[in-house]
Design an enzyme around this catalytic site. Structure first.
Site, PDB file in Angstrom:
ATOM      1  N   ASN A 289       0.844  -1.189   0.000  1.00  0.00           N
ATOM      2  CA  ASN A 289       0.000   0.000   0.000  1.00  0.00           C
ATOM      3  C   ASN A 289       0.887   1.250   0.000  1.00  0.00           C
ATOM      4  O   ASN A 289       1.557   1.536   0.998  1.00  0.00           O
ATOM      5  CB  ASN A 289      -0.897  -0.016   1.247  1.00  0.00           C
ATOM      6  CG  ASN A 289      -1.865   1.144   1.304  1.00  0.00           C
ATOM      7  OD1 ASN A 289      -1.524   2.264   0.995  1.00  0.00           O
ATOM      8  ND2 ASN A 289      -3.089   0.855   1.725  1.00  0.00           N
TER       9      ASN A 289
ATOM     10  N   GLY B  68       0.255   4.466   0.185  1.00  0.00           N
ATOM     11  CA  GLY B  68      -0.090   5.451   1.201  1.00  0.00           C
ATOM     12  C   GLY B  68       0.446   5.057   2.561  1.00  0.00           C
ATOM     13  O   GLY B  68       0.959   5.887   3.321  1.00  0.00           O
TER      14      GLY B  68
ATOM     15  N   ASP C  21      -1.419  -4.653  10.580  1.00  0.00           N
ATOM     16  CA  ASP C  21      -2.784  -4.919  10.150  1.00  0.00           C
ATOM     17  C   ASP C  21      -3.617  -3.844  10.794  1.00  0.00           C
ATOM     18  O   ASP C  21      -3.520  -3.597  12.003  1.00  0.00           O
ATOM     19  CB  ASP C  21      -3.270  -6.310  10.563  1.00  0.00           C
ATOM     20  CG  ASP C  21      -4.526  -6.695   9.787  1.00  0.00           C
ATOM     21  OD1 ASP C  21      -4.532  -6.539   8.557  1.00  0.00           O
ATOM     22  OD2 ASP C  21      -5.510  -7.140  10.405  1.00  0.00           O
ATOM     23  N   SER C  22      -4.367  -3.154   9.992  1.00  0.00           N
ATOM     24  CA  SER C  22      -5.119  -2.023  10.508  1.00  0.00           C
ATOM     25  C   SER C  22      -6.479  -1.978   9.843  1.00  0.00           C
ATOM     26  O   SER C  22      -6.694  -2.574   8.784  1.00  0.00           O
ATOM     27  CB  SER C  22      -4.356  -0.719  10.264  1.00  0.00           C
ATOM     28  OG  SER C  22      -3.990  -0.595   8.901  1.00  0.00           O
TER      29      SER C  22
ATOM     30  N   PHE D  49      -5.998   8.336   2.885  1.00  0.00           N
ATOM     31  CA  PHE D  49      -6.441   7.315   1.946  1.00  0.00           C
ATOM     32  C   PHE D  49      -7.470   6.430   2.643  1.00  0.00           C
ATOM     33  O   PHE D  49      -7.721   6.566   3.832  1.00  0.00           O
ATOM     34  CB  PHE D  49      -5.252   6.473   1.445  1.00  0.00           C
ATOM     35  CG  PHE D  49      -4.461   5.796   2.550  1.00  0.00           C
ATOM     36  CD1 PHE D  49      -4.746   4.498   2.923  1.00  0.00           C
ATOM     37  CD2 PHE D  49      -3.442   6.474   3.201  1.00  0.00           C
ATOM     38  CE1 PHE D  49      -4.032   3.872   3.935  1.00  0.00           C
ATOM     39  CE2 PHE D  49      -2.710   5.852   4.219  1.00  0.00           C
ATOM     40  CZ  PHE D  49      -3.005   4.553   4.581  1.00  0.00           C
TER      41      PHE D  49
END
Length: 204
Positions: free
Chosen positions: A12, A14, A72-73, A155
């Site tokens: 990712n 962002g 991990d979010s 984002f």
């Protein structure tokens, strides 16, 4: 520091930008899996953010032998029984645009006001060192679900994440403002502190 770089198990852009900004004072290069030359299909089958972060970090560390971090979010919406939660990236389909996802969440909360719209971003970070030791951190970023997409920064779900104390959306914050408050900023600074402590003892 003996370790000159850390592989961060994400693609990712962002997220990588935020990570590099927050960890810049650690004097360590942050590289993505792709930049490090690893293309690993990881099954994130954990039941919590932390379990998934550990799964990703362990997989890349095992393949590379290098220090590896993973996070991990996701967004937890109380009025939606915690959805989208650990499925935030793939909620409503991985290829579904966040504009569509964001509107779906707004629609689900129609008629709710104030704290009935409470939500939080959660970030769990795992770091696996070359000798197998593991460090972890998990932090939150509290707010509400807003009423419309607002702001051009950030984002994902940032445009609908409203901060009542600032009367602003997350996507209206500058990168510096966001990193100072965000779940990822808090978790990364905690991880940085843990790594600095190990370095001070000569353990990395």
């Amino acid at each position: 520091m003996k370790t000159e770089r850390v592989i961060f198990a994400t693609g990712n852009p962002g997220k990588v930008k935020e990570i590099r900004e927050i960890l810049r004072d650690l004097d360590i290069d942050v590289v993505t899996m792709k930049e490090a030359g690893y293309d690993i299909d990881i099954d994130e089958n954990g039941s919590t953010f932390l379990e998934n972060a550990l799964i990703k970090a362990r997989a890349v560390a095992a393949a590379s032998g290098e220090m590896t971090m993973a996070d991990d979010s996701g967004l937890v919406v109380d009025a939606m029984n915690g959805e989208p939660g650990i499925y935030s990236a793939r909620w409503m389909g991985r290829d579904t645009s966040y504009h569509i996802k964001n509107q779906a969440i707004i629609d689900r909360l129609e008629g709710l006001e104030g704290d009935e719209r409470s939500a939080r971003f959660v970030c769990a970070i795992a770091c696996v060192l070359p000798d197998g030791r593991e460090l972890t951190s998990e932090k939150t970023f509290e707010g509400w679900i807003g009423w419309k997409e607002t702001g051009e920064n950030g984002f994902g779900y940032d445009p609908i994440f409203y901060l009542p104390d600032l009367k602003k959306y997350s996507a209206e914050l500058t990168p510096e403002e966001k990193n100072a408050r965000s779940h990822r900023g808090k978790a990364l600074r905690d991880m940085e502190a843990q790594l600095r402590a190990l370095r001070a003892r000569g353990e990395i």
